[in-house]
Every structure is written in structure tokens, then in C-alpha cells.
Design an enzyme around this catalytic site. Structure first.
Site, short mmCIF file in Angstrom:
data_model
loop_
_atom_site.label_atom_id
_atom_site.label_comp_id
_atom_site.label_asym_id
_atom_site.label_seq_id
_atom_site.Cartn_x
_atom_site.Cartn_y
_atom_site.Cartn_z
N GLY A 34 0.82 -1.21 0.00
CA GLY A 34 0.00 0.00 0.00
C GLY A 34 0.85 1.26 0.00
N TYR A 35 1.42 1.56 -1.14
CA TYR A 35 2.29 2.74 -1.25
C TYR A 35 1.60 3.85 -2.07
CZ TYR A 35 6.85 1.44 0.79
OH TYR A 35 7.88 1.15 1.64
N SER A 36 1.46 3.62 -3.40
CA SER A 36 0.96 4.67 -4.29
C SER A 36 -0.48 5.05 -3.95
CB SER A 36 0.98 4.19 -5.74
OG SER A 36 2.30 4.02 -6.18
N ASN A 95 11.91 5.86 -13.94
CA ASN A 95 13.31 6.02 -14.33
C ASN A 95 13.76 7.47 -14.24
OD1 ASN A 95 13.08 3.31 -14.74
ND2 ASN A 95 14.15 3.31 -16.71
N GLU A 96 12.82 8.39 -14.39
CA GLU A 96 13.17 9.80 -14.23
C GLU A 96 13.51 10.09 -12.76
OE1 GLU A 96 10.59 8.64 -16.03
OE2 GLU A 96 11.46 9.13 -17.99
N SER A 142 -0.85 -4.50 -6.68
CA SER A 142 -0.80 -5.83 -7.30
C SER A 142 -1.27 -6.88 -6.30
CB SER A 142 0.64 -6.17 -7.70
OG SER A 142 1.12 -5.25 -8.63
N GLU A 167 13.36 -3.15 -3.37
CA GLU A 167 12.49 -3.39 -4.53
C GLU A 167 13.27 -3.16 -5.82
OE1 GLU A 167 9.02 -0.94 -4.51
OE2 GLU A 167 8.08 -2.03 -6.15
#
Lengths: 402, 393
Positions: A130-132, A388-389, A164, A247
Site C-alpha cells: 500500500g504505497y501509491s 526512471n526519471e 498488485s 524493490e
């Protein structure tokens, strides 16, 4: 430059053979068949396989011995993962073994270790992350889900997204705001929540693959015992960053890349241009050679990073972020080539062929549905685990001092 | 195999960095690098020898310290970083390498100690005008004559040839289809003429024309042995040494660019504060890391004689060429106008990287070679397999 040896370790050959044999004997035939067709597995199928690994202790081989692990060096885990990939085993599910587990044994208290670690090691519990949140993607620390203290409970309200396997999970680890009056990173806590708690709702998100593995998770006055908090209140950002570093390290699987290439190679033989298979076309041979160089470079970067970790105890930040960046770019380039090859075939995407009990007939190469699924799914590779940014920002600040 | 420990390699690297940054500064480099400058400083060369760099990969029995290609690469990386003008590659990688691979015990005993002591400088004159990057294209002929050979042919531009004591010349022995031999031809020999020219990066070299008689003793080893395979191996070693040189030069170019962007202000702040430039610098740094990592893998593969060594060298040359081009061009771009001037190091490093990219084969050439020999795990199936109808599930 070139001072420390980066040579590979031959002492792991016996272990490699043991994993190979285990996979040969133990991967259930039905799972093997579905993996070969790139078909989705159901939870029971994952569980059947992961429990076998759990019984061997391999699921948590990297964990320290005192927490039920085998104390593997990173190299040993890579050999393990590589052999699983080559044998066509189902993927390891990261959330318990590589994300929740290490946070719990590093920052959790004794009761928490006792309560959760053994079940992760045996695959008795599924975890999700539960992050984003809808308003907190790359700027994760701006998250708004909040936890308010009420006696010996927190009351949690808010929404998580891109979760997920939430629909299969028993537990979720969440970042919640416990102090809205301070700098955003300083008011976050790290909670472990039972997915069966009243007030939690899981809604599916159908991806561009047309498959369901992502979800939204809603928290409506969810009461969470205070004892489920990891570490100190408002110190959650420290634990969150530790988890993110783990991760990132797990975003690169060469076995998976080689499996993609094997499927592309198969497609090159059956897809033709002017009556000749593409595998005879110098353009495509050159593309394969280019991918081969990039794979060799990524492997060399990995060896270089492991060698550095042997000397200094931890991988250099530059190397870890470099692997995340280049690994995911390589992954997408491989899958881009897959789509280019299959383009002559329509391009058809029979996504239902990836569901079990499909009895239709393939249009074109039988690898095409699986390759296109992976192509679509892995467009997320340069977004997830810190885009990636964001990785470039991390390197610019942390390694280059900009 | 190499006998150096990590600590000994560290010491070697420190001696290189200390000497080259203190005694081989950019200002002096600028004075020496002109066409009439003292590019092959005999004083410098002597000091290279005294510091042990020239004999680093020569066996101890021949006056060296018994290192391997990895130690040579540490030397070459430092040479690239400081844009060393002297012909290290021709002498210590190719020249000494040719003598070790093809020379008799007596030739090794005579020549290798002189190389280690800084008394003998060599240039490897193998490539020919029409060869391109092909390694087995030799039309120069060595016809046996009384007591020696008559050499006839023309060798392509070779760095450092103008200052070498001995030219290592490849030639077909006897006839146009004869075995390829390697001859050690003194540069001062009658009938050897040099057309000296500067390379793109200002280092001098020469095209070599041969119409000369040389004694039989100039041939390395026996006359009936074909050296094509040895030359192939030597060029692999040279290619990876050039990659190491490029790794040093691109690390320096990246570092210089980062430092410049931290002090150059536009729009009221240092350029290093702009995210688009930060990300470019990150990508330059990644390109350096990638080249360094795969070159290191190739060095170890060669040093242990791994079966995959040649393929890894070719992959490393491709990656290094691509990294060099990206870092070199972006270093110029990010410096802006000042990077286009002769007085700044950026342009010289860029030109050095261009030379490294081309030497012994560029990315396109090696990609073509690699695509012709794809390994099992990514090669298309065999003809027999292809005869089967496509599988239908």
C-alpha cells in the site's frame, strides 16, 4: 578502474545443480504446461509451488539465519532465480519475501517478527503493497491516507492504488500520514493491516493488457491495532525508503529476459517476409546482436556491483540505480523487438489465450499472445519501483552531487 | 593469469595517477602535442620504465613484473584519462605481445627486458589500406633472399610508428598465399619510408612503405608458422586495451563536464541545477559505468583464457564505442561554445574518444561480426527445425 576482481564464483555450481534438479522433479506438470503457453496461474497454483520452495527454506534463502533464512550471499540468490527462470518455474512473488519480510526483521519488534516472519517464509500469507495513491505517484511522500490514534488503535481512512494482487492478499503494508503539520516526509507511519479488517474494499483495475492483477484499495474507518505499527510513529519514511531500495534491486531478472528472447527467436522462425523466415534477415540478426551486447553489459554491471558489495558491504548507489534504469530499458527493448516481429502478423493479440481452458486456435505464432502481454505489461517497468526519471534524480543528487 | 593482488593494482593505479596529474599536466601536453612537439618524450618514457609501467605485463624471467592484461588496462585507462601521447599500446600491448606470442626464447630474452627498461619502442604495422578492420588481410610479401627477406608492401597509418625503434610488420612469407609471418624491422632500415601525419587527436603516426631487405633474424619465431591466429588474439588484446583507454578518457570527460556545469551560471543559476542537464549527466555517468563493467569482464575473461573471451571482447568494443560516442558528444554539447575551443580539454578528450572508437573496429563492424556468430541461446533454430510446420496449440 579494474582493480577489484569481478570473477564469478564456481563454488555455487553444486547449488545450481540442486536447484535444477528440484525444478525438474517438483514443478507440477500442469503449471509447467501453462507457463510454456504464458497462461496466467491462479492463486492455488502459485501457492502449490511457493510452498514447496518454502519447505526447502529457499523462499527466504537471503534472509539472515536468525530469522529463518539461509543467509545466502546475493550471488546465491541470483543463481537460484536464474535456474527457476530457466526451468520455467512461476515467478517469485516479491511482496512478502523481499519487501515486507526485510522491513519486519530490520525494524520490527520481537512480537512482530514472531507473528509474521514464519508465515512469509512458508508462503502461508500473501502480502501486498500500500504505497501509491491517486495523488501520490512519483511524489510518494505527499500521500494523504491518514491514521488517527483512538486508544490502542489507529483509524485509517484513504485510498491506495496500483496494488498488485490485493484481491489475493491476506496482509497489506501501508504508508499513512500520522502528522499533517510537519514536513511531508516527517509525518508518515508504516502499518501492517489484515486485509480482512472491516472497512477495506478492493476494486480491480483492468490493465492495458486487459488482465486483472492491479487494484484500488479503499480504507473506510479501518481500525488497526497500534501494535501493528513498524518502528516509531512518524518514522515510516525511513522504513519506506529501505523497502524501495530492496524493490529496485529485484527489478532485474536475466532469466526472464532470456525467456523473452527464446520466444522471439521462435517467432523469427515462423514469421516470414517475402517467403523467407525473419531469422535469416541480417536486420533482425543485427538486432539480436545488439540486444546480446546490452544483456552482456547489464550482466557485467551486476557482477561489478556484487563485487563492490563484497568489499564495501553494500552495493554502490550508482550501480543499483544503473541496474534499474538499464535493466528496465533493456527489458522494454527486447519486448519492442517482439512486437516488431509480430507486426507482420496483424498484429493479433489473443489475450483470452492466456486464460485457462481456452480452446481457440492461434492466429500466427503461439508465442504471440504471451509476448504482446509482456510487452504491454512491461511498459510499466520504467514507471514502477520509482520511475526512471526519479532514478535519475536520485543519482544526480546522491551520486553526482548536483 | 595475473599475479597482482588488488592492493598491488591499487598501488599501480596510484603511481599512474600521481605521476600523470603532477608531471604530465595539460599545459605541458598542449606544448608537446603539436606536430613538431616532442610527443614521444624520451624523458617521460624513461620515467614510465622506472615506475614499472612498461614491464607490468612482461614475465618476471624477462625483467617484468608478470602482470596480465588487467594490469595493462589499468595503465591504459590512466593513459586515456591524461591523454598520454607516447605509444604505450604499440610497445607494451602489441609489440611486447607479439614477441611473447611468436618470438623464440632467444628473441624474448633479448628484447623483452629492453622493453621493460624503456630502451626499445615498437609499433605494430599490420593493417593495410584495403584491409579496413579485417584482421587477416595481408598483401605485404617477404620473399626469401640470400640470408634474409625482401619485404615489399605498404602498411596503413599506425600511431607512434614515426618514433618506434622497431616496426612489427606482418607479411606473407614466400608468396601471396604463404603463411603470415611477423618481422621486427628497424625503422631506420634502407627502403623503409614513412609518411608521417597527425591523427585526429593530434598524436603522430605514419603510413609505412616497405621495399627493403632485412636479415633472417628479424622474423619472429619459425618461418613456416602462420601467425594469423596470433595476430587475431593480439588485436583482441589491443582492442580491449583501447577500450580501457576510452574508459579513462570518458570518465575524465564526464567529470570535467560535471564540474564545469556546477560553476557555469546562466539564467541566474548554475547549469547543474537544470533537471534536463542533470539527467544528461546521469546518462553520461551510466555510459561510463557500463563500458567500465563490460571491459572489466572482458579483461578477466582474457586473463583466465575463458572460451567466451573473444565474444566478450567484441561485445565490450561495441559497448565502449557507443558509450564513448555518447559521452564525447554530450560533453561537448554541455560545455557549449567554450567546449569548441582548442584551449579546453573537452575537445581533446572528444577527439581521443573518436580515435578509440575507430581503432581495431567500430561498433558497426563488431555488431556485424557478432550477428554472424550468434550464440546458441539467441540464434535461430537449425535448418532441420525450420522444416517443421509452425506449431499450433
Amino acid at each position: 578502474m579494474f582493480i577489484r576482481s569481478v570473477g564469478s564464483d564456481n563454488r555455487l555450481n553444486a547449488f545450481r545443480e540442486e536447484v535444477r534438479q528440484f525444478c525438474r522433479e517438483k514443478i507440477p506438470a500442469e503449471i509447467r504446461r501453462k507457463q510454456e503457453k504464458s497462461q496466467h496461474l491462479d492463486k492455488a497454483e502459485y501457492d502449490a509451488w511457493l510452498k514447496l520452495l518454502g519447505e526447502k527454506g529457499w523462499l527466504t534463502g537471503k534472509w539472515p539465519k536468525e530469522y529463518g533464512g539461509l543467509g545466502w550471499e546475493p550471488e546465491q540468490f541470483l543463481v537460484f532465480e536464474e535456474e527457476l527462470g530457466k526451468a520455467g518455474a512461476p515467478p517469485l512473488i516479491n511482496f512478502g519475501i523481499n519487501l515486507a519480510g526485510p522491513v519486519i526483521f530490520t525494524f520490527g519488534n520481537d512480537e512482530q517478527k514472531k507473528k509474521y516472519l514464519a508465515d512469509i517464509a512458508k508462503n502461508n500469507t500473501w502480502w501486498c503493497q500500500g504505497y501509491s495513491e491517486p495523488g501520490a505517484g512519483s511524489d510518494l511522500a505527499s500521500l494523504k491516507s491518514r491514521a488517527v490514534r483512538d486508544g490502542d488503535h489507529y483509524v485509517v481512512n484513504g485510498q491506495k492504488t496500483w496494488t498488485s494482487w490485493a484481491h489475493w492478499a491476506d496482509m497489506i503494508f501501508v504508508l499513512v500520514r500520522t502528522d499533517a503539520t510537519v514536513k511531508k516526509q516527517a509525518g508518515i507511519s508504516f502499518l501492517l493491516i489484515d486485509m480482512n479488517t472491516p472497512g477495506i474494499t478492493v476494486r480491480p483495475i483492468i490493465g492495458i493488457t486487459r488482465h486483472h492483477h492491479l487494484n484500488e484499495v479503499f480504507f473506510d474507518n479501518v481500525r488497526v491495532p497500534v501494535e501493528n505499527r513498524i518502528g516509531e510513529e512518524n518514522q515510516g519514511w525511513t522504513y519506506a525508503k529501505f523497502l524501495l531500495a530492496n524493490e529496485r534491486l529485484h527489478s532485474l531478472s536475466f532469466a526472464k529476459f532470456e525467456a523473452y528472447l527464446a520466444k522471439i527467436r521462435k517467432a523469427l522462425d515462423v514469421v516470414k517476409d517475402g517467403g523467407r523466415p525473419l531469422s535469416e534477415d541480417p536486420t533482425y540478426r543485427r538486432k539480436l546482436a545488439e540486444l546480446d551486447v546490452r544483456m552482456a553489459t547489464a550482466k557485467a554491471l551486476m557482477a561489478d556491483q556484487l563485487a563492490a558489495a563484497r568489499t564495501t558491504g553494500s552495493p554502490p548507489m550508482m550501480g543499483a540505480a544503473a541496474l534499474k534504469l538499464r535493466g528496465t530499458e533493456l527489458q522494454q527493448s527486447i519486448l519492442q523487438m517482439g512486437l516488431e516481429v509480430l507486426g507482420r502478423n496483424g498484429p493479433v493479440y489473443q489475450d483470452l489465450a492466456l486464460e485457462q481452458n481456452w480452446d481457440g486456435e492461434f492466429v500466427g505464432p503461439d508465442v504471440s499472445a504471451g509476448l504482446i502481454y509482456e510487452h504491454l505489461y512491461r511498459r510499466a517497468a520504467t514507471i514502477y519501483s520509482g520511475s526512471n526519471e526519479v532514478q535519475r534524480n536520485i543519482i544526480a543528487k546522491g551520486a553526482l552531487g548536483l | 593469469m595475473t599475479s597482482f593482488s588488488a592492493d598491488e593494482r591499487q598501488l599501480l593505479d596510484e603511481s599512474l595517477q600521481n605521476f600523470l596529474s603532477e608531471k604530465y599536466g595539460f599545459e605541458r601536453w598542449q606544448q608537446r602535442s603539436g606536430p613538431s612537439g616532442d610527443q614521444y618524450g624520451s624523458n617521460e618514457w624513461r620515467q614510465f620504465a622506472d615506475l614499472g609501467w612498461l614491464g607490468v605485463a612482461i614475465p618476471e624471467e624477462f625483467g617484468g613484473t608478470g602482470g596480465g592484461l588487467t594490469e595493462l588496462a589499468i595503465v591504459m585507462a590512466a593513459a586515456g584519462r591524461h591523454m598520454v601521447l607516447e605509444g604505450l599500446l604499440g610497445t607494451v600491448v602489441l609489440g611486447a605481445g607479439a614477441i611473447e606470442l611468436a618470438g623464440t626464447q632467444a628473441q624474448k630474452g633479448d628484447l623483452l627486458p629492453k622493453i621493460a627498461a624503456g630502451e626499445l619502442r615498437l609499433a605494430f604495422c599490420h593493417s593495410e589500406q584495403d584491409a579496413g578492420y579485417a584482421r587477416d588481410y595481408v598483401t605485404t610479401i617477404a620473399r626469401p633472399v640470400d640470408g634474409g627477406y625482401a619485404l615489399e608492401g605498404r602498411k596503413a597509418f599506425t600511431l607512434g610508428a614515426q618514433a618506434a625503434d622497431l616496426l612489427v610488420v606482418s607479411a606473407r612469407v614466400g608468396a601471396a598465399d604463404g603463411p603470415v609471418g611477423l618481422f621486427l624491422v628497424p625503422r631506420e632500415t634502407d627502403g623503409v619510408s614513412l609518411n608521417i601525419a597527425p591523427a585526429l587527436d593530434a598524436r603522430l603516426g605514419a603510413e609505412v612503405r616497405l621495399s627493403a631487405r632485412v636479415p633472417g633474424s628479424t622474423l619472429l619465431g619459425r618461418a613456416d608458422v602462420d601467425r594469423t591466429a596470433s595476430i587475431d588474439h593480439l588485436i583482441d588484446r589491443a582492442a580491449i586495451a583501447v577500450c580501457a583507454e576510452a574508459c579513462g578518457a570518458m570518465a575524465e570527460a564526464t567529470q570535467n563536464t560535471i564540474e564545469y556545469l556546477k560553476v557555469r551560471e546562466q539564467f541566474g543559476q548554475p547549469l547543474a541545477k537544470f533537471q534536463v542537464l542533470q539527467h544528461r549527466l546521469v546518462d553520461m555517468s551510466l555510459a561510463c559505468e557500463e563500458a567500465r563493467a563490460i571491459v572489466h569482464a572482458a579483461l578477466e575473461a582474457l586473463d583466465v583464457g575463458a572460451a567466451s573471451a573473444q565474444r566478450t571482447v567484441w561485445q565490450a568494443k561495441v559497448q565502449t564505442a557507443q558509450s564513448a560516442r555518447f559521452v564525447g558528444t554530450q560533453s561537448l554539447q554541455l560545455h557549449g561554445g567554450i567546449g569548441m575551443t582548442d584551449e579546453l580539454k573537452a575537445g581533446h578528450l572528444y577527439k581521443r574518444l573518436c580515435v578509440c572508437e575507430a581503432m581495431f573496429g567500430d561498433a558497426d563492424w563488431y555488431l556485424k561480426k557478432l550477428s554472424q556468430t550468434l550464440p546458441e541461446h539467441i540464434r535461430a533454430r537449425t535448418q532441420d527445425d525450420r522444416m517443421k510446420p509452425p506449431e499450433v496449440a
